[in-house]
Write an enzyme that holds these catalytic residues in place. Structure first.
Site, PDB file in Angstrom:
ATOM      1  N   LYS A  22       2.175  57.575  47.376  1.00 30.73           N
ATOM      2  CA  LYS A  22       1.427  56.906  48.438  1.00 30.73           C
ATOM      3  C   LYS A  22       2.289  56.750  49.692  1.00 30.73           C
ATOM      4  O   LYS A  22       1.829  56.985  50.814  1.00 30.73           O
ATOM      5  CB  LYS A  22       0.949  55.529  47.976  1.00 30.73           C
ATOM      6  CG  LYS A  22      -0.170  55.541  46.955  1.00 30.73           C
ATOM      7  CD  LYS A  22      -0.613  54.113  46.659  1.00 30.73           C
ATOM      8  CE  LYS A  22      -1.748  54.060  45.673  1.00 30.73           C
ATOM      9  NZ  LYS A  22      -2.207  52.667  45.436  1.00 30.73           N
ATOM     10  N   LYS A  28      -7.657  67.811  47.193  1.00 32.90           N
ATOM     11  CA  LYS A  28      -8.045  66.426  46.929  1.00 32.90           C
ATOM     12  C   LYS A  28      -7.581  65.504  48.050  1.00 32.90           C
ATOM     13  O   LYS A  28      -8.326  64.630  48.508  1.00 32.90           O
ATOM     14  CB  LYS A  28      -7.472  65.948  45.596  1.00 32.90           C
ATOM     15  CG  LYS A  28      -7.835  64.490  45.287  1.00 32.90           C
ATOM     16  CD  LYS A  28      -7.060  63.922  44.118  1.00 32.90           C
ATOM     17  CE  LYS A  28      -7.313  62.431  43.997  1.00 32.90           C
ATOM     18  NZ  LYS A  28      -6.531  61.792  42.933  1.00 32.90           N
ATOM     19  N   THR A  57       3.359  48.481  48.378  1.00 30.65           N
ATOM     20  CA  THR A  57       3.427  49.366  47.222  1.00 30.65           C
ATOM     21  C   THR A  57       4.843  49.869  47.063  1.00 30.65           C
ATOM     22  O   THR A  57       5.635  49.842  48.003  1.00 30.65           O
ATOM     23  CB  THR A  57       2.470  50.569  47.393  1.00 30.65           C
ATOM     24  OG1 THR A  57       2.441  51.334  46.184  1.00 30.65           O
ATOM     25  CG2 THR A  57       2.935  51.482  48.520  1.00 30.65           C
ATOM     26  N   TYR A  92      -8.937  59.339  36.595  1.00 28.67           N
ATOM     27  CA  TYR A  92     -10.218  59.927  36.199  1.00 28.67           C
ATOM     28  C   TYR A  92     -10.454  61.316  36.798  1.00 28.67           C
ATOM     29  O   TYR A  92     -11.546  61.864  36.656  1.00 28.67           O
ATOM     30  CB  TYR A  92     -11.366  59.003  36.624  1.00 28.67           C
ATOM     31  CG  TYR A  92     -11.378  57.658  35.949  1.00 28.67           C
ATOM     32  CD1 TYR A  92     -12.060  57.456  34.746  1.00 28.67           C
ATOM     33  CD2 TYR A  92     -10.723  56.572  36.512  1.00 28.67           C
ATOM     34  CE1 TYR A  92     -12.079  56.210  34.132  1.00 28.67           C
ATOM     35  CE2 TYR A  92     -10.729  55.319  35.906  1.00 28.67           C
ATOM     36  CZ  TYR A  92     -11.412  55.149  34.718  1.00 28.67           C
ATOM     37  OH  TYR A  92     -11.423  53.911  34.109  1.00 28.67           O
ATOM     38  N   HIS A 126     -11.261  59.747  48.695  1.00 28.54           N
ATOM     39  CA  HIS A 126     -11.556  58.406  49.160  1.00 28.54           C
ATOM     40  C   HIS A 126     -10.349  57.771  49.842  1.00 28.54           C
ATOM     41  O   HIS A 126     -10.464  57.192  50.923  1.00 28.54           O
ATOM     42  CB  HIS A 126     -11.982  57.549  47.968  1.00 28.54           C
ATOM     43  CG  HIS A 126     -11.135  57.789  46.748  1.00 28.54           C
ATOM     44  ND1 HIS A 126     -11.128  58.990  46.076  1.00 28.54           N
ATOM     45  CD2 HIS A 126     -10.236  57.013  46.101  1.00 28.54           C
ATOM     46  CE1 HIS A 126     -10.286  58.936  45.065  1.00 28.54           C
ATOM     47  NE2 HIS A 126      -9.717  57.748  45.068  1.00 28.54           N
ATOM     48  N   ARG A 127      -9.196  57.886  49.194  1.00 26.44           N
ATOM     49  CA  ARG A 127      -7.999  57.262  49.763  1.00 26.44           C
ATOM     50  C   ARG A 127      -7.558  57.966  51.035  1.00 26.44           C
ATOM     51  O   ARG A 127      -7.131  57.315  51.998  1.00 26.44           O
ATOM     52  CB  ARG A 127      -6.860  57.237  48.738  1.00 26.44           C
ATOM     53  CG  ARG A 127      -5.719  56.325  49.168  1.00 26.44           C
ATOM     54  CD  ARG A 127      -4.868  55.913  47.976  1.00 26.44           C
ATOM     55  NE  ARG A 127      -4.220  57.056  47.368  1.00 26.44           N
ATOM     56  CZ  ARG A 127      -3.064  57.566  47.799  1.00 26.44           C
ATOM     57  NH1 ARG A 127      -2.468  57.022  48.835  1.00 26.44           N
ATOM     58  NH2 ARG A 127      -2.518  58.582  47.185  1.00 26.44           N
ATOM     59  N   ASP A 152      -6.674  49.034  47.520  1.00 21.42           N
ATOM     60  CA  ASP A 152      -7.184  48.952  46.155  1.00 21.42           C
ATOM     61  C   ASP A 152      -8.283  49.990  46.015  1.00 21.42           C
ATOM     62  O   ASP A 152      -9.031  50.254  46.976  1.00 21.42           O
ATOM     63  CB  ASP A 152      -7.718  47.552  45.841  1.00 21.42           C
ATOM     64  CG  ASP A 152      -7.838  47.323  44.324  1.00 21.42           C
ATOM     65  OD1 ASP A 152      -7.140  48.014  43.565  1.00 21.42           O
ATOM     66  OD2 ASP A 152      -8.628  46.453  43.912  1.00 21.42           O
ATOM     67  N   THR A 153      -8.356  50.594  44.845  1.00 23.48           N
ATOM     68  CA  THR A 153      -9.284  51.695  44.605  1.00 23.48           C
ATOM     69  C   THR A 153     -10.033  51.479  43.299  1.00 23.48           C
ATOM     70  O   THR A 153      -9.466  50.974  42.328  1.00 23.48           O
ATOM     71  CB  THR A 153      -8.530  53.038  44.554  1.00 23.48           C
ATOM     72  OG1 THR A 153      -7.969  53.326  45.829  1.00 23.48           O
ATOM     73  CG2 THR A 153      -9.464  54.183  44.167  1.00 23.48           C
ATOM     74  N   PHE A 185      -4.533  62.642  38.536  1.00 23.58           N
ATOM     75  CA  PHE A 185      -4.244  61.539  37.622  1.00 23.58           C
ATOM     76  C   PHE A 185      -5.508  60.711  37.456  1.00 23.58           C
ATOM     77  O   PHE A 185      -6.532  60.965  38.088  1.00 23.58           O
ATOM     78  CB  PHE A 185      -3.094  60.672  38.164  1.00 23.58           C
ATOM     79  CG  PHE A 185      -3.330  60.176  39.569  1.00 23.58           C
ATOM     80  CD1 PHE A 185      -3.978  58.983  39.804  1.00 23.58           C
ATOM     81  CD2 PHE A 185      -2.904  60.921  40.659  1.00 23.58           C
ATOM     82  CE1 PHE A 185      -4.199  58.524  41.097  1.00 23.58           C
ATOM     83  CE2 PHE A 185      -3.114  60.471  41.960  1.00 23.58           C
ATOM     84  CZ  PHE A 185      -3.769  59.277  42.181  1.00 23.58           C
TER      85      PHE A 185
END
Length: 217
Positions: free
Chosen positions: A12, A194, A7, A173, A199-200, A68-69, A171
């Site tokens: 990130k 968050k 990336t 959704y 999830h990440r 990937d998300t 950012f």
């Protein structure tokens, strides 16, 4: 230990570097001179993450990982899924990925978070089932004894899609996704909270635990 994160996303990179600390040197695509837009043509998150990591291993021969998300909505049979970032701009709307460009990959217009949310809310406006989940998959290719070893790490946060946007942080959704156990959306909770429950973050922690365990062996 040196490892490449496939990336150039500064947020990130900063996050993973902070979690891993000084024990692991994390390089970006820019750091290794990779300016290629690595294709993502798999039909699931695992495949896309592994495809990106495999590209780096094949071309640079270094241990690497990629992520990937996707947002998976129960009433939409898991859509938008791998198309989450470009959901509103699918050229063949309603039949994801069937229209392709010259290299046999799906043709998309530019990403547009506002349009993506608008499309999703429109599709759910007559649906009582608002259950959804964010899922991140990280694929790690680690070189051990000159052989590549593949590891997958998954992070999931369950929640629901609310009926209208709330909040200004985050950012994608985030303004319409409310995680289970909270009365606020990701965009209302803010990045500090968050990044603790997302999830990440959960997938990254698994990766970090594994990599840090390797550095101490």
């Amino acid at each position: 230990m040196r490892i490449v994160f496939a990336t150039n996303n500064k947020n990130k990179l900063s996050e993973i570097r902070e979690i891993l600390g000084d024990g692991v040197e994390v390089l970006s695509l820019k750091d290794i001179g990779c300016g290629v837009d690595i294709p993502e043509t798999a039909d699931n998150l695992e495949g896309n993450a592994l495809q990106k990591a495999q590209y780096i291993y094949d071309h640079y021969g270094i241990s690497c990982f990629a992520d990937d998300t996707g947002l998976e909505v129960e009433a939409l049979n898991g859509a938008p899924g791998i198309y989450s970032a470009r959901y509103a701009s699918l050229l063949n709307e309603g039949n994801e990925g069937s229209e392709t460009g010259n290299n046999n990959t799906p043709s998309f217009a530019s990403h547009d978070s506002e349009a993506n949310m608008a499309r999703l809310l429109k599709e759910l406006e007559n649906t009582d089932n608002r259950k959804a989940r964010f899922r991140t998959v990280i694929a790690l290719i680690e070189i051990i004894d000159n052989e590549p070893k593949v590891h997958l790490f998954e992070g999931i946060v369950n929640g629901s899609i609310i009926c209208e946007k709330r909040g200004t942080a985050g950012f994608g959704y985030d303004p319409i996704f409310q995680p289970d156990g909270y009365h606020q959306t990701f965009a209302e909770l803010g990045m500090d909270i968050k990044n603790q429950i997302s999830h990440r973050a959960r997938a990254v922690r698994q990766l970090a635990d594994y990599l840090l365990s390797q550095t101490h062996e």
